[in-house]
Design a protein around this motif. Structure first.
Motif, short mmCIF file in Angstrom:
data_model
loop_
_atom_site.label_atom_id
_atom_site.label_comp_id
_atom_site.label_asym_id
_atom_site.label_seq_id
_atom_site.Cartn_x
_atom_site.Cartn_y
_atom_site.Cartn_z
N LEU A 155 -12.11 6.50 -12.67
CA LEU A 155 -11.29 6.10 -13.83
C LEU A 155 -11.34 4.59 -14.07
CD1 LEU A 155 -8.18 8.44 -13.35
CD2 LEU A 155 -9.92 8.58 -15.15
N VAL A 156 -11.37 3.82 -12.99
CA VAL A 156 -11.47 2.35 -13.18
C VAL A 156 -12.90 2.01 -13.64
CG1 VAL A 156 -11.35 0.10 -12.00
CG2 VAL A 156 -9.64 1.85 -11.50
N ALA A 157 -13.87 2.79 -13.15
CA ALA A 157 -15.28 2.61 -13.53
C ALA A 157 -15.70 1.13 -13.52
CB ALA A 157 -15.54 3.23 -14.91
N PRO A 158 -15.57 0.48 -12.36
CA PRO A 158 -15.94 -0.96 -12.29
C PRO A 158 -17.46 -1.13 -12.31
CG PRO A 158 -15.49 -0.12 -10.10
CD PRO A 158 -15.23 1.03 -11.04
N LYS B 263 3.27 10.97 3.42
CA LYS B 263 4.24 10.76 2.33
C LYS B 263 5.67 10.81 2.85
CE LYS B 263 5.34 12.59 -2.25
NZ LYS B 263 5.08 13.70 -3.19
N ALA B 264 5.90 11.64 3.88
CA ALA B 264 7.27 11.84 4.39
C ALA B 264 7.78 10.61 5.13
CB ALA B 264 7.30 13.05 5.30
N THR B 265 6.89 9.79 5.69
CA THR B 265 7.37 8.65 6.49
C THR B 265 7.23 7.32 5.76
OG1 THR B 265 5.18 8.64 7.55
CG2 THR B 265 6.97 9.73 8.74
N ALA B 266 6.48 7.29 4.67
CA ALA B 266 6.29 6.03 3.94
C ALA B 266 7.53 5.70 3.11
CB ALA B 266 5.07 6.14 3.04
N THR B 267 7.75 4.42 2.88
CA THR B 267 8.86 3.99 2.02
C THR B 267 8.45 4.10 0.56
OG1 THR B 267 9.45 2.41 3.72
CG2 THR B 267 10.47 2.06 1.58
N ASN B 268 7.27 3.64 0.24
CA ASN B 268 6.77 3.67 -1.14
C ASN B 268 5.34 4.16 -1.17
OD1 ASN B 268 8.81 2.47 -2.97
ND2 ASN B 268 8.63 0.73 -1.55
N MET B 269 4.96 4.77 -2.27
CA MET B 269 3.55 5.07 -2.51
C MET B 269 2.88 3.78 -2.99
SD MET B 269 1.99 7.86 -5.13
CE MET B 269 1.89 6.89 -6.65
N VAL B 270 1.71 3.50 -2.45
CA VAL B 270 0.95 2.32 -2.91
C VAL B 270 -0.26 2.85 -3.67
CG1 VAL B 270 -0.29 0.26 -2.16
CG2 VAL B 270 1.75 0.99 -0.93
N PHE B 271 -0.19 2.79 -4.97
CA PHE B 271 -1.22 3.41 -5.80
C PHE B 271 -2.43 2.48 -5.94
CE2 PHE B 271 -2.93 4.26 -10.13
CZ PHE B 271 -3.45 5.52 -9.88
N GLY B 272 -2.22 1.37 -6.59
CA GLY B 272 -3.31 0.42 -6.81
C GLY B 272 -2.78 -0.63 -7.76
N ALA B 273 -3.50 -1.72 -7.91
CA ALA B 273 -3.04 -2.77 -8.82
C ALA B 273 -4.21 -3.65 -9.19
CB ALA B 273 -1.95 -3.60 -8.14
N GLY B 274 -4.07 -4.27 -10.33
CA GLY B 274 -5.09 -5.23 -10.75
C GLY B 274 -5.48 -5.00 -12.19
N ALA B 275 -6.59 -5.64 -12.54
CA ALA B 275 -7.07 -5.57 -13.92
C ALA B 275 -7.79 -4.25 -14.15
CB ALA B 275 -8.04 -6.72 -14.17
N SER B 276 -7.61 -3.68 -15.32
CA SER B 276 -8.37 -2.48 -15.68
C SER B 276 -8.62 -2.55 -17.20
CB SER B 276 -7.57 -1.23 -15.32
OG SER B 276 -8.30 -0.08 -15.67
N PRO B 277 -9.86 -2.57 -17.68
CA PRO B 277 -11.07 -2.44 -16.88
C PRO B 277 -11.28 -3.63 -15.94
CG PRO B 277 -11.61 -3.03 -19.15
CD PRO B 277 -10.14 -2.78 -19.11
N ALA B 278 -12.03 -3.34 -14.86
CA ALA B 278 -12.26 -4.38 -13.86
C ALA B 278 -13.75 -4.52 -13.61
CB ALA B 278 -11.57 -3.98 -12.56
N GLU B 279 -14.15 -5.73 -13.28
CA GLU B 279 -15.56 -5.92 -12.90
C GLU B 279 -15.79 -5.34 -11.51
OE1 GLU B 279 -17.89 -9.47 -13.85
OE2 GLU B 279 -15.96 -10.35 -14.37
N VAL B 280 -14.81 -5.58 -10.64
CA VAL B 280 -14.94 -5.13 -9.25
C VAL B 280 -13.71 -4.34 -8.84
CG1 VAL B 280 -15.04 -5.94 -6.85
CG2 VAL B 280 -16.41 -7.06 -8.59
N MET B 281 -13.93 -3.20 -8.16
CA MET B 281 -12.81 -2.48 -7.55
C MET B 281 -13.00 -2.55 -6.04
SD MET B 281 -11.41 1.35 -8.14
CE MET B 281 -10.16 2.06 -7.08
#
Ligand code: URA
Length: 272
Positions: A193-196, A101-119
């Motif tokens: 939580l996404v429960a694909p 966390k100390a060296t990264a520029t941004n946190m990359v959490f996740g992205a896309g459709a939710s609910p999703a068929e595929v994660m």
């Protein structure tokens, strides 16, 4: 200090050299000349007292380096307490148990459709993802989008993407086991939580970590597993496949990935 055009050109060339060599993150406020440090004789106790360093020592990382078991317990309880993706994002942003966390520029959490068929779960953000705070937006992400398109999936409507690690390891180095262990409860909760309908692990690090196996990706890929994240009352069918970054380097292996994708499509359609 004033630089003329020649100075600027050689500074830019030095910078380009460092970036190409993988040293593309500044992790301290001041430069450290490791060659000079190695050439210097070991300081006597007297010298250590009298010779103050010219550049102030780098500040200690703001991220705690607690023993893994302690970090793990903190991560587990932070992740488990999140009841929605937004709560999980906030819990991860507040988590200080991973030094990346100390060296990264941004946190990359996740992205896309939710609910999703595929994660899809990758390994860790690269330079482009770190800059934009989004997963798989660089060259391998472009290939991933094309591959998803082959089987009728895309991030806008039915696919969701995240990574084991939400912070980029400096210079894209391999994450350490401690870094992976610290972040694991969050990606496990993320999947719950996404429960694909299907979860896909991209590449060896993701597959081995999430499936808790020691085998390499060539053995793990192409088969179905039951993935059972805590907090979900049913197993999720899981498939491991080749990482798109690997496919960019070894295009002949796309044949194998294609087979995996067809199996995923069949499973989504109720077969397999
Ligand atoms: N590789 C990964 O594993 N994840 C990303 O987000 C980008 C590249």
């Amino acid at each position: 200090m004033i630089f003329d055009a020649e100075d600027r050109a050689s500074l830019l060339a030095a910078l380009a050299f460092h970036v190409a060599a993988g040293a593309d993150e500044a992790i301290a406020d001041g430069p450290v000349d490791r060659f000079a440090a190695r050439a210097m004789p070991a300081p006597s106790p007297q010298a250590a007292v009298s010779a103050a360093p010219r550049t102030p020592a780098a500040p200690p990382p703001t991220v705690s380096l607690a023993p893994t078991a302690v970090v793990d317990a903190a991560a587990r309880s932070a992740a488990a307490s999140a009841g929605t993706l937004e709560e999980l994002r906030a819990a991860l942003a507040a988590f200080n148990g991973c030094p990346l966390k100390a060296t990264a520029t941004n946190m990359v959490f996740g992205a896309g459709a939710s609910p999703a068929e595929v994660m899809l779960v990758g390994e860790a953000p690269g330079a482009d993802e770190d800059r934009q705070g989004l997963p798989f937006v660089g060259a391998s992400g472009k290939l991933l989008d094309i591959m998803l398109g082959w089987i009728g999936l895309d991030r806008a409507t039915n696919a969701y993407i995240s990574n084991i690690l939400p912070w980029r390891p400096p210079g894209n180095r391999q994450p350490t086991q401690a870094e992976v262990a610290a972040c694991l409860p969050f990606i496990e909760r993320h999947v719950a939580l996404v429960a694909p309908k299907v979860v896909v692990f991209l590449g060896g690090t993701s597959a081995k970590t999430m499936l808790c196996r020691a085998d390499g990706i060539t053995r793990l890929r192409g088969r179905w597993y039951d993935y059972r994240p805590a907090g979900l009352d049913r197993p999720i069918p899981a498939m491991a496949t080749l990482h798109p970054a690997y496919l960019l380097r070894q295009p002949a292996m796309k044949r194998q990935a294609w087979r995996d994708l067809l199996a995923i499509r069949e499973r989504l359609d109720g077969g397999g």
